[in-house]
Design a protein around this motif. Structure first.
Motif, PDB file in Angstrom:
ATOM      1  N   TYR A 180       2.726  -2.667  -5.536  1.00  0.00           N
ATOM      2  CA  TYR A 180       1.915  -2.427  -3.830  1.00  0.00           C
ATOM      3  C   TYR A 180       1.620  -3.788  -3.760  1.00  0.00           C
ATOM      4  N   HIS A 181       1.389  -4.123  -2.648  1.00  0.00           N
ATOM      5  CA  HIS A 181       0.324  -5.226  -2.205  1.00  0.00           C
ATOM      6  C   HIS A 181      -0.233  -5.074  -1.158  1.00  0.00           C
ATOM      7  N   GLU A 182      -1.832  -5.650  -1.061  1.00  0.00           N
ATOM      8  CA  GLU A 182      -3.102  -5.312  -1.067  1.00  0.00           C
ATOM      9  C   GLU A 182      -4.068  -6.447  -0.279  1.00  0.00           C
ATOM     10  N   ALA A 183      -3.970  -6.246   1.179  1.00  0.00           N
ATOM     11  CA  ALA A 183      -5.333  -7.494   1.392  1.00  0.00           C
ATOM     12  C   ALA A 183      -6.158  -6.874   2.122  1.00  0.00           C
ATOM     13  N   ILE A 184      -7.423  -7.428   2.629  1.00  0.00           N
ATOM     14  CA  ILE A 184      -8.761  -7.383   2.839  1.00  0.00           C
ATOM     15  C   ILE A 184      -8.595  -8.308   4.226  1.00  0.00           C
ATOM     16  N   TYR A 185      -8.844  -7.890   5.649  1.00  0.00           N
ATOM     17  CA  TYR A 185      -8.908  -8.954   6.647  1.00  0.00           C
ATOM     18  C   TYR A 185      -9.438  -8.640   7.689  1.00  0.00           C
ATOM     19  N   VAL A 186      -9.251  -9.435   8.349  1.00  0.00           N
ATOM     20  CA  VAL A 186     -10.618  -9.053   9.687  1.00  0.00           C
ATOM     21  C   VAL A 186     -10.523  -9.653  10.688  1.00  0.00           C
ATOM     22  N   ASN A 187      -9.626  -8.665  12.020  1.00  0.00           N
ATOM     23  CA  ASN A 187      -8.670  -8.687  13.031  1.00  0.00           C
ATOM     24  C   ASN A 187      -9.017  -9.081  13.799  1.00  0.00           C
ATOM     25  N   GLN A 188      -9.306 -10.018  14.356  1.00  0.00           N
ATOM     26  CA  GLN A 188     -10.087 -10.897  14.993  1.00  0.00           C
ATOM     27  C   GLN A 188      -9.694 -10.569  16.895  1.00  0.00           C
ATOM     28  N   GLY A 189      -9.994 -10.171  17.551  1.00  0.00           N
ATOM     29  CA  GLY A 189      -9.788 -10.399  18.905  1.00  0.00           C
ATOM     30  C   GLY A 189      -8.998  -9.837  19.114  1.00  0.00           C
ATOM     31  N   ALA A 190      -8.367  -9.260  18.291  1.00  0.00           N
ATOM     32  CA  ALA A 190      -7.164  -8.124  18.871  1.00  0.00           C
ATOM     33  C   ALA A 190      -6.780  -6.877  18.574  1.00  0.00           C
ATOM     34  N   GLY A 191      -6.374  -5.799  19.362  1.00  0.00           N
ATOM     35  CA  GLY A 191      -6.394  -4.127  19.304  1.00  0.00           C
ATOM     36  C   GLY A 191      -4.891  -4.024  17.948  1.00  0.00           C
ATOM     37  N   SER A 192      -4.667  -5.169  17.460  1.00  0.00           N
ATOM     38  CA  SER A 192      -3.963  -4.257  16.416  1.00  0.00           C
ATOM     39  C   SER A 192      -3.339  -6.066  15.721  1.00  0.00           C
ATOM     40  N   LEU A 193      -2.410  -5.136  14.142  1.00  0.00           N
ATOM     41  CA  LEU A 193      -2.193  -6.199  13.324  1.00  0.00           C
ATOM     42  C   LEU A 193      -1.305  -6.285  12.867  1.00  0.00           C
ATOM     43  N   ASN A 194      -0.956  -7.476  11.957  1.00  0.00           N
ATOM     44  CA  ASN A 194       0.541  -7.137  12.454  1.00  0.00           C
ATOM     45  C   ASN A 194       1.120  -7.086  10.990  1.00  0.00           C
ATOM     46  N   VAL A 195       2.071  -6.707  10.214  1.00  0.00           N
ATOM     47  CA  VAL A 195       2.713  -6.802   9.032  1.00  0.00           C
ATOM     48  C   VAL A 195       3.510  -7.146   9.057  1.00  0.00           C
ATOM     49  N   CYS A 196       4.367  -7.774   8.512  1.00  0.00           N
ATOM     50  CA  CYS A 196       5.165  -8.855   8.677  1.00  0.00           C
ATOM     51  C   CYS A 196       6.458  -8.201   7.232  1.00  0.00           C
ATOM     52  N   ILE A 197       7.880  -8.329   7.068  1.00  0.00           N
ATOM     53  CA  ILE A 197       8.695  -8.162   6.005  1.00  0.00           C
ATOM     54  C   ILE A 197       9.937  -9.201   6.567  1.00  0.00           C
ATOM     55  N   VAL A 198       9.749 -10.552   5.374  1.00  0.00           N
ATOM     56  CA  VAL A 198      10.594 -11.942   6.015  1.00  0.00           C
ATOM     57  C   VAL A 198      11.943 -11.903   4.921  1.00  0.00           C
ATOM     58  N   GLN A 199      13.085 -12.636   5.340  1.00  0.00           N
ATOM     59  CA  GLN A 199      13.792 -12.733   4.563  1.00  0.00           C
ATOM     60  C   GLN A 199      14.102 -13.518   4.405  1.00  0.00           C
ATOM     61  N   ASP A 200      13.588 -14.274   3.331  1.00  0.00           N
ATOM     62  CA  ASP A 200      13.400 -15.689   2.728  1.00  0.00           C
ATOM     63  C   ASP A 200      14.432 -17.008   1.858  1.00  0.00           C
ATOM     64  N   GLU A 201      16.102 -15.472   2.218  1.00  0.00           N
ATOM     65  CA  GLU A 201      16.869 -16.313   1.670  1.00  0.00           C
ATOM     66  C   GLU A 201      18.494 -14.934   1.790  1.00  0.00           C
ATOM     67  N   SER A 202      19.641 -16.270   2.158  1.00  0.00           N
ATOM     68  CA  SER A 202      20.076 -15.717   2.629  1.00  0.00           C
ATOM     69  C   SER A 202      20.714 -14.351   2.327  1.00  0.00           C
ATOM     70  N   GLY A 203      21.119 -13.497   2.698  1.00  0.00           N
ATOM     71  CA  GLY A 203      21.685 -12.459   2.317  1.00  0.00           C
ATOM     72  C   GLY A 203      21.531 -11.124   1.384  1.00  0.00           C
ATOM     73  N   VAL A 204      19.971 -11.415   1.786  1.00  0.00           N
ATOM     74  CA  VAL A 204      18.519 -10.454   1.022  1.00  0.00           C
ATOM     75  C   VAL A 204      18.708  -9.711   1.865  1.00  0.00           C
ATOM     76  N   VAL A 205      18.907  -8.067   1.016  1.00  0.00           N
ATOM     77  CA  VAL A 205      18.165  -6.968   2.932  1.00  0.00           C
ATOM     78  C   VAL A 205      16.668  -6.877   1.880  1.00  0.00           C
ATOM     79  N   PRO A 206      15.796  -7.308   3.237  1.00  0.00           N
ATOM     80  CA  PRO A 206      14.365  -6.173   2.570  1.00  0.00           C
ATOM     81  C   PRO A 206      13.910  -5.448   2.960  1.00  0.00           C
ATOM     82  N   PHE A 207      12.646  -4.511   2.772  1.00  0.00           N
ATOM     83  CA  PHE A 207      12.513  -3.270   2.753  1.00  0.00           C
ATOM     84  C   PHE A 207      11.187  -3.207   2.743  1.00  0.00           C
TER      85      PHE A 207
END
Length: 384
Positions: free
Chosen positions: A126-153
């Motif tokens: 698990y990875h956990e964070a605390i964040y104040v979502n300022q000025g927006a009605g939504s919060l984005n969590v993105c899964i990022v491919q940082d190496e070619s050929g890797v399939v994130p999930f």
């Protein structure tokens, strides 16, 4: 894990996403898990052959589309509120390749953490964070491919709005990554209920140093310590067996580059003192530097926040030593450690505040009050 009763009233605003699942469900703790179809359009659903006890770990959504990042948009009713977000990952050889991937996750465009699924074979991480979502009605969590050929999930996302009075020293224009949240002297505490956890935090049982012993401590059920820790966390602590022996606690960090840490320490006094006039005065050292002094009080939880602490290296060493005039050895009930997630280039950020420890302003929480009333009889029965 001990089961606790949950009537569902506390969890109404919790968002629990079972990534890759196709049906809404309610688990044994009465938590409502929804599918991820309404939160992302990318990726494909997969079943995990190596099953886990937690049902949300038996499916996942993978992203083989070679896009640099794939995002979940999490809606919230208020434009500005503090949110606890926890992302879960379990590889389970779902693709049959026996090659657990590593990739990054971002929160609202900020580099949150690196997910290294190869470090854990048998269970989820698990990875956990605390964040104040300022000025927006939504919060984005993105899964990022940082190496070619890797399939994130991703296997699960949990998001809980929490009171702005929790963790008051956290700066509102930064996110904070949880490194550890430890319940010293007791086991894992999770989920709402009598004496339970009201904000979906997970308090893991901590290793007891060889010079310490478990002790029973007594918090006031009608007090409201900073950050509203569960009473079940505060009723167990560890204490040094000798006045002259400090308690040393080490926390490993996920990265070794210089960073700012946010530490919260919880101190609760024992049910009885050896002598009526005994006192417990504890000096708090972080990596050898004295940061604060706390005097315990009977029937109270003292909360000390130390922020910011500049950390260089892979480990934080916290030392609790008896101060001059103390007749009792050091003690501790729990500790939380976060690191600040720095803003990416182009983000506006404030300069770090001075490293002045906070001695726990009291916040009044509705759910804490309800729990306090319900557990008074239990504590009185325990004392008797």
């Amino acid at each position: 894990m001990a089961e606790v009763y949950n009537d569902g009233s506390v969890t109404i605003e919790w968002l629990n996403i079972d990534c890759g699942n196709n049906a809404l469900r309610v688990d044994k703790n009465l938590l409502r898990w929804v599918t991820d179809n309404d939160y992302t359009q990318a990726g494909i659903n997969k079943q995990v052959p190596q099953k886990q006890k937690l049902e949300e770990m038996n499916t996942l959504r993978s992203f083989p589309n070679k896009a640099q990042q794939n995002c979940y948009a999490l809606p919230f009713s208020e434009e500005t509120q503090r949110v606890l977000v926890r992302a879960g990952f379990y590889y389970g050889n779902y693709d049959g390749l026996s090659k657990p991937p590593s990739f990054d996750i971002h929160i609202n465009g900020r580099n949150w953490s690196t997910v290294n699924t190869s470090t854990v074979v048998e269970g989820p991480i698990y990875h956990e964070a605390i964040y104040v979502n300022q000025g927006a009605g939504s919060l984005n969590v993105c899964i990022v491919q940082d190496e070619s050929g890797v399939v994130p999930f991703i296997s699960s996302i949990e998001a809980v709005p929490i009171s702005v009075t929790l963790y008051p020293e956290m700066e509102t224009n930064y996110a904070y990554n949880l490194v550890s949240r430890i319940n010293y002297g007791g086991g894992e505490v999770r989920f709402p209920g009598i004496l339970g956890e009201e904000y979906n935090r997970v308090w893991t049982g901590g290793t007891i140093p060889p010079n310490c012993t478990e002790v029973t401590t007594l918090p006031d059920p009608l007090s409201f310590p900073e950050n509203d820790p569960p009473i079940s966390v505060l009723t167990d602590s560890i204490e040094s067996m000798n006045l002259a022996d400090p308690i040393t606690l080490s926390i490993d960090l996920p990265q070794t580059t210089p960073q700012l840490a946010y530490l919260v320490l919880y101190f609760t006094e024992t049910v009885t003192l050896p002598k009526p006039n005994d006192s417990r005065i504890i000096q708090i050292y972080i990596n050898g530097q004295m940061k604060s002094t706390v005097t315990s009080e009977y029937n109270k939880c003292k909360v000390i926040t130390v922020y910011p602490v500049t950390i260089v290296g892979p480990t934080i060493n916290v030392t609790l030593a008896s101060a001059n005039g103390s007749t009792l050895p050091p003690i501790i009930s729990a500790m939380e450690v976060f690191t600040r997630i720095e803003a990416n280039k182009g983000d506006k950020s404030s300069s770090p505040p001075s490293s002045t420890p906070s001695h726990g302003t009291q916040g009044h929480f509705f759910y804490a009050y309800i729990n306090s009333i319900s557990c008074i009889c239990l504590l009185l029965l325990f004392i008797a």
